[in-house]
Design a protein around this motif. Structure first.
Motif, short mmCIF file in Angstrom:
data_model
loop_
_atom_site.label_atom_id
_atom_site.label_comp_id
_atom_site.label_asym_id
_atom_site.label_seq_id
_atom_site.Cartn_x
_atom_site.Cartn_y
_atom_site.Cartn_z
N ASN A 105 0.84 -1.19 0.00
CA ASN A 105 0.00 0.00 0.00
C ASN A 105 0.88 1.25 0.00
OD1 ASN A 105 -1.82 2.07 0.57
ND2 ASN A 105 -3.16 0.67 1.68
N VAL A 107 0.48 4.37 0.64
CA VAL A 107 0.38 5.45 1.63
C VAL A 107 0.62 4.99 3.06
CG1 VAL A 107 -1.19 6.77 0.17
CG2 VAL A 107 -2.12 5.25 1.88
N ILE B 136 -26.98 10.71 -9.28
CA ILE B 136 -27.18 11.35 -10.59
C ILE B 136 -28.26 12.41 -10.47
CG2 ILE B 136 -28.00 11.01 -12.95
CD1 ILE B 136 -26.56 8.47 -13.08
N LEU B 137 -29.29 12.09 -9.70
CA LEU B 137 -30.36 13.04 -9.49
C LEU B 137 -29.81 14.28 -8.76
CD1 LEU B 137 -33.35 12.72 -10.23
CD2 LEU B 137 -33.80 12.34 -7.81
N PHE B 139 -26.89 15.39 -8.74
CA PHE B 139 -26.03 16.07 -9.69
C PHE B 139 -26.83 16.96 -10.63
CE2 PHE B 139 -21.86 14.75 -11.77
CZ PHE B 139 -21.16 15.18 -10.69
N SER B 140 -28.03 16.45 -10.97
CA SER B 140 -28.80 17.08 -12.04
C SER B 140 -29.74 18.16 -11.55
CB SER B 140 -29.61 16.02 -12.79
OG SER B 140 -28.79 14.96 -13.19
N ARG B 206 -20.00 10.15 -5.51
CA ARG B 206 -19.40 9.60 -6.73
C ARG B 206 -17.89 9.45 -6.58
NH1 ARG B 206 -23.12 9.56 -10.62
NH2 ARG B 206 -21.64 9.39 -12.32
N GLU B 214 -12.00 1.62 -7.27
CA GLU B 214 -10.65 1.57 -7.82
C GLU B 214 -9.70 0.85 -6.86
OE1 GLU B 214 -8.63 4.29 -10.84
OE2 GLU B 214 -10.30 2.93 -10.81
N ASN B 242 -6.25 5.58 1.12
CA ASN B 242 -5.96 5.91 -0.28
C ASN B 242 -7.00 6.82 -0.89
OD1 ASN B 242 -3.53 4.57 -1.71
ND2 ASN B 242 -4.21 3.10 -0.18
N THR C 234 -27.74 24.06 -17.19
CA THR C 234 -27.98 24.44 -15.80
C THR C 234 -27.47 25.85 -15.53
OG1 THR C 234 -27.52 22.15 -15.25
CG2 THR C 234 -27.75 23.66 -13.42
N LEU C 280 -35.22 19.55 -15.12
CA LEU C 280 -34.66 18.42 -14.40
C LEU C 280 -34.60 17.18 -15.29
CD1 LEU C 280 -33.72 17.12 -11.80
CD2 LEU C 280 -36.09 16.70 -11.18
N ILE C 283 -31.80 17.44 -17.82
CA ILE C 283 -30.45 17.28 -17.28
C ILE C 283 -30.22 15.85 -16.80
CG2 ILE C 283 -28.89 18.11 -15.48
CD1 ILE C 283 -30.36 20.81 -15.79
N VAL C 284 -31.24 15.27 -16.15
CA VAL C 284 -31.08 13.89 -15.70
C VAL C 284 -30.85 12.96 -16.88
CG1 VAL C 284 -32.30 11.93 -14.71
CG2 VAL C 284 -32.38 14.12 -13.56
N ASN C 287 -27.36 13.37 -18.10
CA ASN C 287 -26.39 12.81 -17.16
C ASN C 287 -26.42 11.29 -17.13
OD1 ASN C 287 -25.13 15.14 -16.38
ND2 ASN C 287 -26.46 15.52 -14.63
N LEU C 288 -27.59 10.70 -17.28
CA LEU C 288 -27.67 9.24 -17.34
C LEU C 288 -26.89 8.72 -18.53
CD1 LEU C 288 -31.41 8.47 -16.44
CD2 LEU C 288 -29.38 7.91 -15.10
N ASP C 291 -23.18 9.18 -17.93
CA ASP C 291 -22.66 8.25 -16.94
C ASP C 291 -22.34 6.91 -17.57
OD1 ASP C 291 -22.08 8.47 -14.22
OD2 ASP C 291 -23.58 6.92 -13.81
N ARG C 300 -9.75 1.76 -19.85
CA ARG C 300 -9.25 0.67 -19.02
C ARG C 300 -10.14 -0.55 -19.09
NH1 ARG C 300 -7.57 2.73 -13.31
NH2 ARG C 300 -9.01 4.37 -13.84
#
Lengths: 327, 326, 303, 340
Positions: A105, A107, B136-137, B139-140, B206, B214, B242, C234, C280, C283-284, C287-288, C291, C300
């Motif tokens: 690790n 850290v 998400i909600l 956020f929005s 998030r 991660e 971490n 927004t 709303l 935007i939702v 964002n969905l 995401d 990755r």
């Protein structure tokens, strides 16, 4: 014969993915005696690492041990509770990983990472644990251990970090060490140092070891016995000498011929045709048959391990290359 | 360490200088500075006098120097509306904004990190999925609209909480007026702080989740499990240490953003902070106050960035060592 | 030739990267719902003039007698105000559809402009390095250390109001995200061996940048652009709500909400509520989609 | 200095006294810090330190060393991907510096590189047809109309089914990707190939296939290779001559058989001792001591002296020059007669 240290019988570890079931480990059986070094050899995707994780009980979803028995000192590990299994890990069985840059690790200081390993299994004071840690660093040949205990992993070179990982594995005097390609990421001269230390340590502590590798030359010099894996199954096993001098399985033979050896410079190597199969959609039967020069119709059935008698020698093939038939 | 401090200070000076230049160009050069800096209600003689006093008849570079020396000595002009020094006006409102932002940040940390950790450790569980959809909600949702809806529900329909103002304040240490020391103050603080925290709760969820996710994939976690550590220790020490690095960094940076976003919340809830003052000042073209606000907030940002840098290097030994050496 | 280890085709279907992304994207039902919703919203905005019961800005169609009617009220001319009316007797449903059009238009225009500027600065910065890179990235760093709303407010305060100025403010706020993202991606890609191979094959620098580097930097840009469209919408709504965004003649959703603010306390919730819901949902849904795109396009997880 | 015995003609590729230094300079803050005595120094990595290397036409030269020894940098210098800090490159005896752009482009095509990572070395957004066919079309080696046919030939030559040319790299296995990389390089008809750890990432059985391909192609196309690898077994199998590097310098070079039969430099001997064999002799590993020093701060004198069992005081003071100790054999060690 007494109970072996580790007995693995019919181990199957499958991964349940969206694309289908991946049989990463498919019916693996072997034993390890006390103090013995077993080489587990295979190419990428052969399931050799997953065999190690399965023994440790460290298979992550979507993977699962589907069937099979793993016994340590005659004790069935699959019957253990999660807590008992944790008590075993890092205590009776320790594991070392391939990439020394990633296993510590970043850290946390080295002393923290060592002391916690001891205190996870033994009721000892911090000072005593620290003293034991210091001794382990000395044991693996790390100079000025007191100073090094205070350091962070990034202050070590790759070879030194692998030594620290080995020291951590040794902390609780395990009966068995599973080493998953611990020298692959290292330079040749550093690899030599690590192999030297491991050889010395197993001799001193009497710990048995499973050395997982793709590199036949490492096994050749280190292991007492060898298991060769292909597509999730052990295709051949025996003493290192027997397997490397008189391979029975055509795959082992092909693998040995693929390694550039003395002489015949600039000429073609004899090669195994085709690609390493994906274990995802493996056809039934011998997984090697499509690359095998000896394959017949018979090979569409999966051969059983044969001749597991003298010296634990066995081969999973209908057309083994017994003395005389070897090419 | 020395070089580290020098590097940070240099950067701060450059940022301050750049911002002062931008503010100057924006307020003095693009618009007509006479309209901007002199009260429109002033008569012709007053105007002439003011132009001479402010040096607006001099070349631009010399005006900038005057502005800069004024700014450095804390003189950012007087508000047209309030007829008091602009800087004093801003500083007077600062505690209200700070209290709001700190409370919101506290809400965000208390909610965001545990929820994010949960979602990261059990990504496929029902709770984990719900937390992520909820984030998400969060956020929005547009902050100002949520503010309106909170008022509608809790003030208008239910009548539980007051819809505006700060309520009675209590002096903390005998000089800073705060709301959170009285029940009535909390009733006023609750809705605006929740409103302001919403976005940051989602952000921290998030961030923590992806950090935990991660970290769980890293070899060092697998090695920790192979060492036989308990789950509590693996998560509480190995994983948390971490993910704390990015989380602390973002919390620091987001604190600045909270102060800025308080503009919106303060407008909705008529919270008497710097942001409300700014909007009011823009509305009536009280330019000295705008300039003062900008320079104050830039300074706050620079201080926050500095603190974040120091914290970051304290948490991450890799940074600490290279920076200390280099 | 002697080396004949010819590998035969095992599968006939050629899996293009695009096809793979589409199938991966569809793996998450919530994201698909978001995508469908977004599609519907885009269509509604695009065809607003044909879908709205009334043109909310044709004063001849408005009647002050109809002002502030509750949702579901009958209009004297026979129709129904499904979402009620505002203080000028405007049908809220129509106003929302038109407002959606303006909000989306401003958001998308700002995003496209910012994307182009960000690419045009970030990509050369990464490819050329040196002083160009230092200069561009310093500006980006400084700008990104300040919250978007603050920069936008300053700009509006300085520039004054107007649609063009709001878009300019949004672009100024956002270009730095693209510049930083594309530079980050380009720095990673530039070190990869396929770029070295292209140099080895003596391909022209322009060809390497546009044919090899750029396509591999696009996935993160797409994710950032999706998120930033939502952010731009927004931000515009917030500015308009504060009375510092679009002019009254261009009533975006934010302006509609602000318009209903004063009636909220007297219980006439619908003037602010429904535009807010429209905002709303927009935007939702964005964002969905963003995401899921982030997961699908994550290098990755690819190989 | 010539590496081979008096040759009738100039080597195909020659690097003379070539060096590559990577410098990480000081920023303003560090410079101000230094005024206050922070003592921050520039970081300079001597990745390659005055190396001479010659490869004759048709020859395979193996370049061996551990990580950080500069072998990869030397390969990139040879092929022109990196510009040398000092020293020059020569092609058939003629200097490569200062060529006109058009001539430089044509020259570049004659030297190609085969890369290590079968994943990163192919552009993931291009089809195999374009990966292999782009450069030949751009440089006018084949007309665009014939690209398809040309790529088909190239793929056939490296043992790949041309039916797969419309596919993207992610649809291939590691070994197949390696073949695509080789086809891409060969498509511009090079004479000289630098193979940088080209088989290191492959499984043993696949590695043998690709090594065989290299051997076949060499004969068929009369290619010259600089074969860079850390794997002594591989280098021994394919090379005519071996060059061994340690921390940016060449420590020994000579014909493969001679070097493997009788290594002279202590580092070479240590390296060979560690090289694995598949002969099942349970052996005791005897490591050479110490770590590989950081190239940022290499030891003075002979870089190997801190790990060398035979180090003398003078090894710390000055670096031994690379000298001819037998025909075609060079070593940089004070223990060798020429220095005594």
């Amino acid at each position: 014969m007494s109970v072996p240290l580790l007995a693995v019988d019919g181990l199957c570890t499958h991964f349940f993915t969206k694309a289908g079931v991946v049989k990463a480990v498919d019916g693996v059986s072997f034993t390890v005696a006390r103090g013995e070094v077993l080489g587990l050899v295979g190419e990428s995707g052969s399931g050799k690492s997953m065999t190690g994780y399965s023994i440790m009980g460290l298979v992550d979803p979507p993977g699962r041990i589907v069937s099979g028995v793993v016994e340590l000192n005659g004790r069935d590990l699959s019957a253990l509770s999660a807590e008992d299994m944790r008590q075993l890990r890092g205590n009776r069985i320790a594991m070392i990983f391939q990439d020394p840059m990633m296993t510590l690790n970043p850290v946390l200081r080295i002393d923290v990472q060592m002391v916690e390993t001891i205190r996870a299994h033994q009721r000892v004071g911090r000072a005593a644990a620290l003293e034991r840690s210091r001794a382990a660093l000395v044991q693996v040949g790390i100079p000025s251990p007191d100073e090094r205990l205070q350091a962070y992993p990034h202050q070590f070179s790759g070879g030194m970090r692998q030594r620290v990982a080995i020291a951590i594995a040794l902390l609780n005097n395990p009966d068995l060490i599973i080493a998953d390609e611990p020298t692959t990421a290292l330079d040749v001269t550093i690899q030599g140092q690590i192999l030297f230390e491991m050889q010395k340590l197993t001799r001193e502590t009497g710990a048995a070891m499973i050395w997982i590798t793709h590199d036949l030359s490492v096994v050749a010099g280190l292991a007492d016995r060898v298991c060769v894996m292909y597509a999730g199954r052990i295709v051949e096993e025996g003493t290192t000498f027997d397997v490397l001098t008189h391979p029975w399985h055509p795959y082992t033979q092909g693998l040995l011929d693929s390694v550039p050896a003395r002489g015949a410079r600039g000429t073609r190597l004899s090669q195994i045709p085709g690609m390493t199969p994906s274990v995802q959609d493996l056809p039934p039967g011998c997984a090697f048959r499509e690359r095998c020069g000896y394959a017949t119709d018979e090979c569409t059935v999966n051969p059983a391990m044969r001749d597991r008698g003298v010296d634990g020698r066995g081969v999973r093939c209908f057309h083994p290359l017994r003395a005389g038939t070897a090419a | 360490m020395l070089v580290f401090i020098i590097r940070r200070s240099l950067q701060s000076v450059v940022v301050l200088f750049a911002m002062s230049l931008l503010v100057f160009v924006g307020v003095y050069a693009i618009g007509n500075p006479i309209d901007i800096l002199i009260n429109p209600q002033a008569d012709q003689i007053d105007r002439e006098r003011a132009i001479a006093a402010l040096g607006l008849d001099k070349p631009l570079w010399s005006q900038y120097l005057t502005f800069l020396t004024g700014a450095l000595s804390g003189n950012l002009g007087r508000s047209f509306v309030h007829s008091t020094p602009a800087l004093g006006l801003i500083l007077e409102r600062m505690p209200a904004t700070m209290e709001l932002a700190l409370t919101a940040m506290l809400f965000a940390i208390v909610l965001g990190i545990p929820l994010g950790l949960w979602a990261g450790l059990k990504p496929n569980g029902i709770a984990g999925r719900m937390i992520m959809t909820g984030s998400i909600l969060g956020f929005s949702l547009p902050t100002f609209w949520v503010g309106l809806m909170l008022i509608m529900v809790f003030s208008v329909e239910l009548g539980w909480l007051p819809s505006n103002g700060r309520g009675p304040t209590v002096l903390l240490f005998g000089l800073v007026p705060v709301s959170f020391l009285s029940v009535e103050g909390w009733r006023h603080l609750l809705m605006p702080a929740t409103n302001l925290a919403l976005f940051n709760v989602a952000l921290l969820i998030r961030l923590t989740r992806s950090g935990a996710h991660e970290a769980l994939l890293q070899d060092y976690v697998k090695f920790a499990r192979a060492k036989g550590l308990t789950n509590a220790r693996i998560i509480g020490v190995h994983v948390l240490r971490n993910i704390l690095i990015p989380v602390v960094t973002v919390i620091g940076l987001q604190f600045g953003a909270l102060i800025a976003f308080a503009i919106v919340t303060e407008s909705v809830f008529a919270w008497p902070g710097m942001g409300k003052l700014l909007i009011d000042s823009i509305g009536v073209l009280d330019r000295p106050v705008i300039v003062a606000y900008l320079l104050v907030i830039v300074t706050i940002f620079i201080v926050i960035n500095l603190i974040v840098d120091v914290l970051y290097s304290a948490l991450d030994p890799r940074v600490r060592l290279t920076e200390l050496k280099g | 030739m002697t080396a004949k280890v010819t590998v035969t085709a095992t599968a006939i279907r050629v899996e293009t990267p695009l096809r793979r992304i589409v199938s991966d994207f569809c793996g998450n039902p919530v994201a698909v719902v978001g995508l469908v919703l977004l599609g519907v919203i885009l269509l509604l905005a695009l065809f607003a003039p044909w879908l709205s019961p009334q043109n909310p800005y044709d004063l001849a169609q408005l009647d002050v007698m109809d002002s502030r009617l509750a949702p579901g009220s009958k209009s004297p001319s026979g129709g129904t105000f499904w979402l009620g009316t505002d203080d000028q007797g405007r049908d809220m449903l129509s106003a929302i559809l038109y407002g959606l059009r303006i909000s989306l238009g401003v958001g998308i225009a700002a995003t496209v402009l910012a994307l182009v500027i960000g690419l045009a600065t970030g990509l050369p910065a990464a490819y050329l390095g040196g002083r160009t890179e230092t200069l561009v990235m310093r500006i980006v760093d400084i700008q990104l250390s300040f919250p978007a709303i603050l920069i936008a407010l300053i700009l509006i305060a300085v520039l004054g109001q107007g649609t063009g100025k709001v878009i300019a403010a949004l672009v100024t706020v956002q270009w730095a995200y693209y510049a930083r993202t594309v530079r980050g991606a380009a720095l990673v890609e530039r070190r990869k061996e396929y770029i070295e191979a292209a140099h080895c094959l003596a391909l022209a620098p322009a060809r390497i940048v546009f044919r090899h580097l750029l396509p591999n930097c696009l996935p993160p840009m797409i994710v950032v652009a999706t998120v930033q469209v939502a952010a731009a919408i927004t931000l515009e709504a917030t500015l308009s709500f504060l009375g510092l965004g679009l002019p009254i003649t261009e009533p975006s959703l934010g302006l509609l909400i602000a318009n209903g603010y004063q009636y909220l306390l007297s219980g006439k919730y619908w003037i602010s509520f429904f535009p807010g819901i429209a905002l709303l949902l927009t935007i939702v849904s964005i964002n969905l989609v963003a995401d899921q795109l982030r997961d699908v396009l994550n290098p990755r997880l690819q190989r | 200095m010539s590496e081979t015995a008096p040759a009738p003609r100039a080597p195909l590729v020659e690097l003379r006294g070539i060096s590559k230094r990577f410098v990480k300079g000081l920023d303003t803050a560090a410079r101000i810090g230094n005024l206050f005595g922070a003592g921050v120094a520039e970081e300079v990595v001597h990745a390659v330190d005055r190396v001479d290397l010659a490869v004759s036409a048709g020859e395979v030269v193996g370049l061996v060393g551990e990580s950080g020894c500069g072998k990869s940098t030397l390969g990139r210098l040879a092929v022109g991907l990196l510009a040398p800090t000092e020293g020059g490159r020569y092609w058939n005896g003629a200097p490569l510096a200062g060529l006109a752009p058009a001539a430089a482009r044509l020259q570049q095509l004659k030297m190609q590189m085969i890369f290590q990572d079968p994943y990163a070395s192919l552009n993931p957004r291009m089809r195999v047809e374009d990966i292999v066919g782009e450069a030949p079309v751009v440089h006018g080696i084949v007309p665009r109309a014939q690209q398809h046919e040309y790529v088909r030939e190239q793929l056939n030559r490296v043992g790949l089914d041309p039916a797969l040319m419309r596919r993207f790299p992610h649809q291939f296995s590691g070994g197949q990707r390696a073949r695509i990389g080789i086809a891409r390089a060969l498509a511009v008809r090079p004479e000289f190939l630098v193979c940088d750890e080209s088989v290191a990432a492959l499984d043993v059985s696949i590695q043998a296939q690709v090594l065989n391909l290299f051997i076949d192609l060499r004969e068929a196309l009369n290619l010259t290779y600089l074969f860079i690898s850390h794997d002594l077994g591989v280098v021994r199998h394919v090379s005519d001559r071996v060059v061994i590097m340690y921390l940016g310098r060449v420590v020994e070079s000579g014909p493969t058989d001679d070097i493997f039969a009788a290594p002279r430099h202590p580092y070479t001997r240590a390296l060979l001792a560690e090289a694995g064999t598949v002969e099942p002799i349970k052996r005791t590993f005897i490591p050479i001591s110490g770590e590989i020093p950081s190239p940022l701060d290499p030891p003075p004198g002979c870089h190997f002296h801190p790990r060398c069992g035979q180090a003398m005081p003078r090894c710390r003071e000055s670096a031994p020059a690379l000298t001819e100790i037998a025909p075609g054999r060079l070593s940089a060690c004070f223990l060798d007669g020429a220095h005594a």
